[in-house]
Design an enzyme around this catalytic site. Structure first.
Site, mmCIF file in Angstrom:
data_model
loop_
_atom_site.group_PDB
_atom_site.id
_atom_site.type_symbol
_atom_site.label_atom_id
_atom_site.label_comp_id
_atom_site.label_asym_id
_atom_site.label_seq_id
_atom_site.Cartn_x
_atom_site.Cartn_y
_atom_site.Cartn_z
ATOM 1 N N ALA A 1 0.848 -1.195 0.000
ATOM 2 C CA ALA A 1 0.000 0.000 0.000
ATOM 3 C C ALA A 1 0.879 1.238 0.000
ATOM 4 C CB ALA A 1 -0.929 -0.006 1.206
ATOM 5 N N VAL B 1 1.923 3.595 -5.208
ATOM 6 C CA VAL B 1 1.038 3.074 -6.257
ATOM 7 C C VAL B 1 -0.104 2.270 -5.641
ATOM 8 C CG1 VAL B 1 0.890 1.672 -8.349
ATOM 9 C CG2 VAL B 1 2.995 2.963 -7.858
ATOM 10 N N GLY B 2 0.225 1.402 -4.688
ATOM 11 C CA GLY B 2 -0.779 0.521 -4.102
ATOM 12 C C GLY B 2 -1.949 1.290 -3.497
ATOM 13 N N ALA B 3 -1.649 2.378 -2.792
ATOM 14 C CA ALA B 3 -2.715 3.154 -2.155
ATOM 15 C C ALA B 3 -3.669 3.715 -3.207
ATOM 16 C CB ALA B 3 -2.102 4.277 -1.321
ATOM 17 N N VAL C 1 7.017 -1.227 -16.989
ATOM 18 C CA VAL C 1 7.821 -0.447 -17.930
ATOM 19 C C VAL C 1 7.072 0.824 -18.285
ATOM 20 C CG1 VAL C 1 8.922 -0.379 -20.191
ATOM 21 C CG2 VAL C 1 8.843 -2.524 -18.912
ATOM 22 N N ASP D 1 17.890 0.704 -13.264
ATOM 23 C CA ASP D 1 16.438 0.682 -13.441
ATOM 24 C C ASP D 1 16.096 0.625 -14.935
ATOM 25 O OD1 ASP D 1 13.576 1.390 -12.422
ATOM 26 O OD2 ASP D 1 14.000 2.895 -13.946
ATOM 27 N N LYS E 1 14.118 -2.429 -17.263
ATOM 28 C CA LYS E 1 13.018 -2.179 -18.193
ATOM 29 C C LYS E 1 13.420 -2.544 -19.615
ATOM 30 C CE LYS E 1 11.225 1.439 -15.182
ATOM 31 N NZ LYS E 1 11.387 2.877 -14.851
ATOM 32 N N GLY F 1 5.002 7.652 -10.621
ATOM 33 C CA GLY F 1 3.963 8.354 -9.856
ATOM 34 C C GLY F 1 2.837 7.409 -9.507
#
Lengths: 448, 448
Positions: B19, B22-24, B138, B207, B211, B317
């Protein structure tokens, strides 16, 4: 025909209707890449025939003569997958309906037909449980419809702005680069093969309007027809418009814009609806769409969660468009082999279609006025009276003699968001001023 | 769990692991948009639990406390759809495997795990006949994996070039705009939240490499692991490099590049293979990737039929990434409701993985040399001896005094395509010249 009760077919029979620019390339790829297509789909895609009007017509690609037939209807009844690339309304519509009735998956690039008859065709395909795919109908090679339908299925699109006609983008880009007037840029586009002999459908915006209707239908889960689209072409755009736009940091593009709008009715009750429009539009030079040059296309999407997205690529041409057609063919074939969702479109969110009167945009207005004291005040007052707020106003004076007052003043005004009606009333009032020589341009502004 | 022998489920149980950022947002959308998601999928998506390490940790979004659990494993065993947003290798890997074993569809944005363990996870999902989707892994919100897998399924991708790390694009863009040096631009990125406290994975290119491996796997139907990617970060890029590139009409971007290459072995027999690499790259300012500013991402694809395509949007984001996650959730749910293909990836075209030594690119070389006669001739001779052909050479002389000869000359050379080995040998030889003060930069050039 695929019968789900019988064992899975090892071979899918593919019928091609039309062997023009795109059709010939699709046939070539089906024949040349049979092996890799089979590996990717799990079934052999056998091109069983190509329906044409004239068997011996000259073609761009040499294809086996025995594949050609003039009996499109017989070919359709014998196929699992039908690729319609004839264009035009008839006999394309009848043949697609025959294919659906026979349980074939249909792939088409026929934007004109979809813009007019899309809703009834989608319904018939849904009812028959077959696929009707049309990735190639909008923005050629650019994968745009599947991302809207699938990738953004958990998001809410608020706005789509597309450069979806390569001919007009080529012309406007040439005018921007060389300073040419519209007729000269059109002549150059024709000479280079970017414009057809009769360029009406492109330059009047009809082609972009058809694509706008298709994009809007998918983006807002609402079915749009061609007549729902407000449409204005680029024939009135002048070299002066382009120069003035450039000077102010803008570029002029022909955009198809579909957006969700909140409107307040006479009763004060808010309604959410969708409007679709095509018109020449000023966009800031830093906007991603401003970097789309020549005959390229791009679709810019704003979604609640995703934010801004853009999809860019070739919008026309035999080989690029064939890429989109083959993508649909492979997807349809995979589904026939493995089974799967047959739904082509969701219309769960049906929203009212709004006319151009519900739209507000910023406007750019160019005026040729007398160079005398008080001009700015009079013009500003008219904007205020009509409820249109000015964002920037710029005056350039051209003195014809040194005594001052005999020259003219060029005024360039960018407004805040205003309705079409308020803007039109303002422009009418300005035209009535004796200090105004002419209204040189009225163009919408987006993306600021 | 979905059992295909029982009647279709009206409700799909969704488990969320993690959470964070992103999860939230994913949880918020699942709760807030339940109705429209149900309309689009044909099933109610019920968020049955959110597995976290600490139940009372502060979160960006207020979520019902009763959904939180620390027992991720129990949650996974009770779900039809599992969304893994914990990041890192463990326990993410174990939980995903548990979900697959229980027949749940899995959606993950875990690029690090996929880059390391992707191949084995895809195989296990295929074998179990469940979906494993990872659009968010990605380029965040940009729908890129589904277009590659589905829309381009009938085409052949030859090359993929992506700006897939927003932190480094923000830094390089800031350096390009303001003339700042790398440490200052990094500090600014950290201050604004575009760089993490430990920015190593971003600035060293790790990173982007993860990807790149995922993009290459899908684009070339070949499974790449992280160690197959040649990786160079942006820490050595100087303000001088950027200024020189600008001066020559280029911009420097950190690109992940995957391309199909024909190589000729020692026996003279040609092989087709694929290489993946990440490095700072000069691209022409007119290239569509050059217009990708700030923390935005974009993936540029070249395909045989489609030609050039570009996909642009937000690469990170919470909310943008949630858009991609939800798109995968809706797709997985649609398939569970309607039945359909469970294949996540095709590996029909498995190609050999080629190292950086098989790659040729153009190079940009900056040299600080003595300003004396014959310098250009000596340097040119070394390029020729090593088989590297020069496209352009530009000399700027900085005189320290007026007597000439005490100053230095700045040389900027762009080569034609050359191999890494030939270029390295050339640079070594140049360093040995007594007239060379220093080699100020060696950077690859693409997109010319």
């Amino acid at each position: 025909m695929v019968d789900t009760d019988t064992p899975r077919p090892k071979t899918l029979r593919v019928a091609l209707l039309g062997a023009g620019n795109v059709g010939a390339q699709v046939a070539r790829i089906l024949l040349d890449d049979a092996e890799s297509l089979a590996a990717r789909t799990g079934a052999r895609l056998e091109l069983v025939g190509i329906a044409v009007r004239t068997i011996d017509a000259p073609r761009e690609v040499e294809l086996p003569r025995e594949l050609f037939t003039t009996d499109a209807s017989a070919l359709v009844r014998d196929a699992d997958v039908v690729i319609e690339l004839m264009g035009g309304l008839e006999p394309a519509r009848t043949l697609i309906l025959e294919a659906i009735e026979h349980g074939a998956s249909v792939i088409t690039g026929n934007k004109a037909l979809l813009a007019v008859d899309g809703p009834s065709l989608y319904e018939k395909a849904d009812a028959a449980g077959v696929q009707l795919s049309y990735e190639a109908a909008v923005a050629g090679a650019i994968p745009i419809l599947r991302p809207i339908r699938d990738s953004l299925a958990g998001d809410k699109i608020t706005r789509v702005m597309g450069i979806v006609n390569g001919t007009t983008n080529f012309i406007l880009d040439a005018m921007d680069t060389t300073g040419a007037e519209f007729p000269d840029a059109l002549a150059e586009a024709t000479r280079l093969g970017y414009a057809e002999a009769d360029p009406t459908a492109d330059i009047e915006g009809h082609d972009a309007a058809a694509k706008g209707a298709i994009l809007a239908s998918l983006s807002f889960h609402t079915r749009f027809a061609l007549e729902d689209v407000h449409c204005q072409g680029i024939t009135a755009v002048t070299a002066d418009d382009i120069a003035a736009a450039k000077d102010a940091g803008f570029v002029i593009k022909l955009l198809a814009i579909a957006e969700k709008l909140e409107t307040t009715g006479a009763t004060g009750v808010g309604t959410t609806g969708v409007s679709v429009r095509v018109h020449p539009t000023l966009i800031p030079r830093e906007h991603p769409l401003a970097a789309v040059h020549g005959a390229f296309n791009a679709v810019f999407i704003e979604a609640e969660s995703a934010g801004e997205l853009m999809f860019y690529g070739r919008g026309a041409g035999g080989t690029p468009t064939a890429s989109a057609i083959l993508g649909d063919v492979v997807s349809a074939a995979r589904r026939m082999v493995l089974g799967g969702p047959g739904r082509t479109e969701t219309t769960t969110g049906v929203l009212p279609v709004l006319g151009i009167e519900a739209v507000t945009t910023q406007y750019y207005i160019g005026l040729d006025a007398a160079d005398q004291p008080g001009v700015l005040a009079k013009i500003s007052a008219l904007f205020a009276e009509n409820g249109v707020s000015i964002e920037t106003m710029r005056q350039t004076v051209h003195r014809e003699s040194d005594d001052g007052g005999n020259g003219s003043a060029e005024l360039r005004i960018v407004t805040h968001r205003a309705s079409e009606a308020a803007l039109a009333a303002t422009v009418e009032a300005i035209k009535g001023l004796d200090i105004i020589n002419s209204v040189t341009s009225v163009l919408r502004v987006e993306g600021v």
